[in-house]
Structure formats: C-alpha cells, structure tokens
Design a protein around this motif. Structure first.
Motif, mmCIF file in Angstrom:
data_model
loop_
_atom_site.group_PDB
_atom_site.id
_atom_site.type_symbol
_atom_site.label_atom_id
_atom_site.label_comp_id
_atom_site.label_asym_id
_atom_site.label_seq_id
_atom_site.Cartn_x
_atom_site.Cartn_y
_atom_site.Cartn_z
ATOM 1 N N ARG A 428 18.607 -49.833 -41.128
ATOM 2 C CA ARG A 428 18.766 -50.383 -39.521
ATOM 3 C C ARG A 428 17.982 -51.944 -39.520
ATOM 4 O O ARG A 428 17.358 -52.187 -40.624
ATOM 5 C CB ARG A 428 18.024 -49.817 -38.584
ATOM 6 C CG ARG A 428 18.813 -48.319 -38.261
ATOM 7 C CD ARG A 428 17.727 -47.344 -37.486
ATOM 8 N NE ARG A 428 17.525 -47.796 -36.287
ATOM 9 C CZ ARG A 428 16.839 -46.801 -35.290
ATOM 10 N NH1 ARG A 428 16.534 -45.597 -35.574
ATOM 11 N NH2 ARG A 428 16.680 -47.318 -34.198
ATOM 12 N N SER A 429 18.107 -52.847 -38.745
ATOM 13 C CA SER A 429 17.578 -54.127 -38.864
ATOM 14 C C SER A 429 16.056 -54.051 -38.740
ATOM 15 O O SER A 429 15.635 -53.084 -37.983
ATOM 16 C CB SER A 429 17.967 -55.113 -38.016
ATOM 17 O OG SER A 429 17.844 -54.679 -36.506
ATOM 18 N N GLU A 431 14.608 -55.692 -36.427
ATOM 19 C CA GLU A 431 14.237 -55.778 -35.044
ATOM 20 C C GLU A 431 14.651 -54.262 -34.439
ATOM 21 O O GLU A 431 13.595 -53.872 -33.551
ATOM 22 C CB GLU A 431 15.224 -56.826 -34.287
ATOM 23 C CG GLU A 431 14.833 -58.096 -34.725
ATOM 24 C CD GLU A 431 15.429 -58.545 -36.001
ATOM 25 O OE1 GLU A 431 14.678 -59.544 -36.498
ATOM 26 O OE2 GLU A 431 16.015 -57.822 -36.709
ATOM 27 N N ASP A 432 15.559 -53.717 -35.200
ATOM 28 C CA ASP A 432 15.949 -52.366 -34.346
ATOM 29 C C ASP A 432 14.738 -51.120 -34.732
ATOM 30 O O ASP A 432 14.272 -50.301 -33.808
ATOM 31 C CB ASP A 432 17.031 -51.541 -35.018
ATOM 32 C CG ASP A 432 18.289 -52.173 -34.235
ATOM 33 O OD1 ASP A 432 18.228 -52.710 -33.313
ATOM 34 O OD2 ASP A 432 19.282 -52.117 -34.872
ATOM 35 N N ARG A 435 11.659 -51.800 -32.404
ATOM 36 C CA ARG A 435 11.854 -51.075 -31.298
ATOM 37 C C ARG A 435 11.773 -49.881 -31.008
ATOM 38 O O ARG A 435 11.186 -49.232 -30.271
ATOM 39 C CB ARG A 435 13.497 -51.659 -30.674
ATOM 40 C CG ARG A 435 13.615 -53.000 -30.099
ATOM 41 C CD ARG A 435 14.964 -53.044 -29.281
ATOM 42 N NE ARG A 435 16.069 -53.332 -30.475
ATOM 43 C CZ ARG A 435 16.576 -54.467 -31.022
ATOM 44 N NH1 ARG A 435 15.927 -55.625 -30.801
ATOM 45 N NH2 ARG A 435 17.635 -54.155 -31.729
ATOM 46 N N GLU A 436 12.206 -49.208 -32.131
ATOM 47 C CA GLU A 436 12.037 -47.595 -32.298
ATOM 48 C C GLU A 436 10.492 -47.457 -32.486
ATOM 49 O O GLU A 436 10.082 -46.334 -31.881
ATOM 50 C CB GLU A 436 12.804 -47.132 -33.596
ATOM 51 C CG GLU A 436 12.949 -45.655 -33.889
ATOM 52 C CD GLU A 436 13.449 -44.951 -32.382
ATOM 53 O OE1 GLU A 436 13.129 -43.905 -32.482
ATOM 54 O OE2 GLU A 436 14.211 -45.237 -31.839
#
Length: 460
Positions: A428-429, A431-432, A435-436
């Motif tokens: 995943r990126s 940024e992802d 967020r997680e």
C-alpha cells in the motif's frame, strides 16, 4: 471342542484320525474330510524344534500304556503346506465308562504370537524403545556378571546432546526424536560391536569400552564427532554432543565411581561448549527463518533503522536500544516452527491456520528462554502481538502492561508490512499506511507512540 481356541485332534483305538476341531483345521491347514480315517503320524509330523528329530510313536505309546504325556521340549508341528509352527501340546487317552481305551486326544496351541510377544517384552526390558540402544537395566545386568566386573582397562564415555530441549520446544518432539535416533545410529555404527552403547537418559548416552584405555576413548570420540557433522535435520538442526570419559584401571575399581567421573568431565566440557553452541543454534534458526521467508533479512534491516530512529525520538537509554535491536532481529524467530504452507499461503488463513500462526510468539518465547543471553527479550518477543485495547495475543495484555519495546515494534512492523509486498497482499502507499495507523491508534497501537512515529516518517 467347536468353540475353544486350542487345536483338538482325536483318534480311534487304532490311531486313525477321528475328529479335528475348527481351531486345529485353521492351525494345520487340513480339513477334517481330508484326514478322517488316516493314521495320525501319516498326517501330523511333530519334531523337536532345534534338532528336527521326529517325535514318533506318541499316539501309539499313549494307546499302549494309557498314560497321558505333556511334551515339555521345544516342539514344532508341520502344517499341510510344510510350514512349521511352534506348539505346546499334550496327549491323553480317551477312556470309556468301563475303563477301556477307545482312542487318544491331542490338544495343542500355536505359540507363535505369544512367543513373539515374550521376545518383544524381553527386548524392551533391555533396550530403549526410541533408539533401539541398550538401556540402564541392561547396564545393571551387564555389570552384575562377575567376569565383566573383572575386565580392565575399561573406558567409560558419557555424552550429552546439546540443544535438545530447544529443538523440542521449537520444532516439536517428533523432530527431537529424529535427532536422537540419528545420533544413536551414529554412536552405534562408530562404536562397533565390541563396545556397548547405552541410552542413559533423555539426552544422555554412555559407551562402555571393555579392554580399552583413555587413548582409545579419545580416538572414538573424535571419530564420533566427525560422523555427527553429517547429521542435519530439516536442513537446519545439526547434531552436537558433549563428551566426557574416565577409566576403570584395575579389576577392583567399581564402575559407579568411574562413571561419575566421566559424567563430571562431560558437564565441564558442556559448560565450555554451550556458549558457542547457543550462538550456532541462534544463527541456524535465523538462517532457517530467512529460508522460510525471503523478505525476512531486508524486512529486519528496515525495522532496525525505523526503531532506532524512533528510539532516539523517545530518548531511550543504551540498554533499551540494545534490547530493541535484539527484539527486532528475533521477534519472528518463532516462525521457524510454523509449517511452510501456512507461512507462504497467498490467500486468507483459515481459522485453524490462524490459530497455528498465532503460536509463533510463544515458540519464539521458548527459544529465547533457552538461551541465557536472550532472557532480556523473552517477554518482549512473547507480547509483540498484544494490542493496546487488550484484544491481541497470546495474553490479552492492554495499555502500558505491554512492554514498551513490544509496542514500538508493533507500530513499525505494521507500517513496513503495509508498505511492502507480502504473499497475501500487495504493498500500500505511504499515505494509506499512515491512515491505517491513525485508524488503529488507541485500539491496536499505543496512541502516543503512533503520533511520534507518524511525526518521524513525515520528515522522510
């Protein structure tokens, strides 16, 4: 006669066969219709088991003198197909109401199975069931013989398997048993028929060397150590045995004190060898983990970099940093005990597979607990999958009850796993992943540490 398990054969007054019960038919291979009316000795050949001398005239003798006989000598009966079976048998006269002899009855029992059971019991009495080597009872029986006690010189070699408990804890007792059996075969093969190889205890072996001195024992130990290098279980577990030796120099020396001296020497050598053995074992475990998961080394290097940067932000002292690096290297060591098909499964794990996967933290704990130098990180390895809200495993710890280094590693590990390809998901990126982490702050992760980590990675 129809129901009993013993074979029963009867004759008439002339010695001709009159009946066979079902057990006799099954044991001998003859059917009643084939033998009725035929002379007993023309059908049933009975011999001494060892000399093969025929026992003739048995029926005729009983018919003549009216006396029962019980054959005590080792006896065999030839079946219809010529195969011999060992039997216990007796022959008795059949008398009418007026006392006249109207025939004989032979009752016999095939003792093949009972003899085999007896041999097995006798074998197990003096042999170790796992390795097939002699056991301590054999040792006691061996030295109860006066002529054995008088033999001198006689060398005693004691051996203790290094790392067996760790092998059992990590890989299971089945693998530990394979290691013991391979070591036993090596000892037996190298020692040869002249010497007695004994399994003395769980991980201890003894070799009694009649007529041999300490130089002979030293040569044998060198040969054994060389042969042990060929043992490698699962491509990871190598055989290591510490040996001690002592000499019975005169006929008056008792074996007990000599054996104790060999044992003391063995433990002294084991202390000297144990430190390097522990290092070898840990290196072997790390190598095994690298083989199971190709990304482990790179993953560990990234984690080490991340956790040290976070440790600086948290102002951890040198001791805590050292523990953190050690934890980063070894936190997943327990995965060496997880089957490959679960570790490498591309899709979601089943409930049963997930239960097995969760045991890796406990396996890792047991590995570290077996190595004194790693005691400082045992608890942190055990709890690196606990969650801030108490929903983690294996102990369900929550909040600050979870060791600090375990909480740090959990965040850094999660970020690295999310941002790199795994067998079960694509990367995943950044940024992802951030967020997680924020979404799980306060539930899975320590919220204060999440904030520190996100602040740290935002400057990369």
């Amino acid at each position: 006669m129809e129901a009993i398990h013993d074979g029963v054969i009867t004759t008439d007054a002339k010695g001709s066969i009159s009946t066979l019960n079902p057990a006799a038919e099954q044991a001998c291979g003859w059917q009643s219709i084939e033998v009725l009316g035929k002379p007993f000795e023309a059908i049933f050949r009975i011999c001494h088991e060892y000399t093969r001398e025929p026992l003739t005239g048995l029926v005729a003798g009983v018919l003549a003198d009216g006396q029962s006989i019980e054959i005590t000598a080792p006896t065999v009966l030839f079946k219809k197909d010529g195969v011999m079976i060992p039997i216990e048998t007796s022959i008795a006269p059949i008398r009418s109401q007026n006392g006249s002899i109207g025939g004989v009855v032979m009752v016999f029992r095939d003792i093949t199975l009972s003899r085999e059971k007896k041999r097995r019991i006798e074998y197990l009495s003096y042999h170790d069931e796992l390795t097939g080597l002699y056991n301590r009872r054999f040792y006691e029986q061996y030295f109860s013989q006066k002529e054995i006690k008088l033999i001198h010189p006689m060398a005693f070699v004691m051996g203790d398997v290094n790392g067996l408990k760790m092998t059992n804890d990590v890989f299971g007792h089945t693998i530990g048993d394979l290691l013991l059996k391979d070591i036993a075969r090596t000892l037996k093969r190298t020692a040869g028929a002249r010497h007695q190889v004994i399994r003395w205890g769980g991980d201890e072996f003894m070799i009694v060397m009649p007529g041999s001195d300490l130089k002979d024992a030293e040569v044998l130990v060198r040969q054994i150590k060389e042969q042990l290098k060929d043992i490698c279980i699962n491509g990871t577990i190598e055989a290591s045995v510490s040996f001690g030796m002592a000499l019975k120099q005169s006929r008056d020396d008792e074996p007990g004190p000599v054996l104790k001296k060999a044992e003391e020497m063995m433990y002294q050598i084991k202390l000297l060898e144990s430190k390097s053995m522990r290092g070898t074992t840990i290196n072997a475990l790390l190598a095994a983990l690298d083989e199971k998961r190709s990304e482990t080394k790179a993953h560990t290097l990234r984690l080490s970099d991340h956790v040290m940067k976070l440790a600086e932000r948290l102002s951890l002292n040198v001791e805590a940093k050292n523990r953190l690096i050690l934890l980063t290297m070894l936190h997943d060591i327990g995965k060496v005990g997880i089957p490959d098909h679960i570790l490498g499964k591309p899709g979601r794990l089943t409930e049963e597979e997930w239960q097995i996967m969760q045991t890796h933290s406990e396996i890792g704990y047991r590995i570290a607990a077996n190595v004194p130098e790693l005691h400082v990180v045992t608890e942190e390895i055990l709890h690196h999958h606990e969650k801030w809200d108490g929903s983690g495993y294996p102990s369900g710890l929550s909040g600050e009850k979870i060791p600090l280094n375990s909480r740090i590693l959990a965040i850094v590990d999660a970020y690295d796993v999310m941002t790199h390809d795994q067998v079960y998901q694509l990367a995943r990126s950044h940024e992802d992943a951030i967020r997680e982490l924020r979404a799980q702050s306060g539930s899975q992760f320590d919220p204060r540490l999440v904030d520190r980590f996100i602040d740290q990675v935002s400057h990369w």
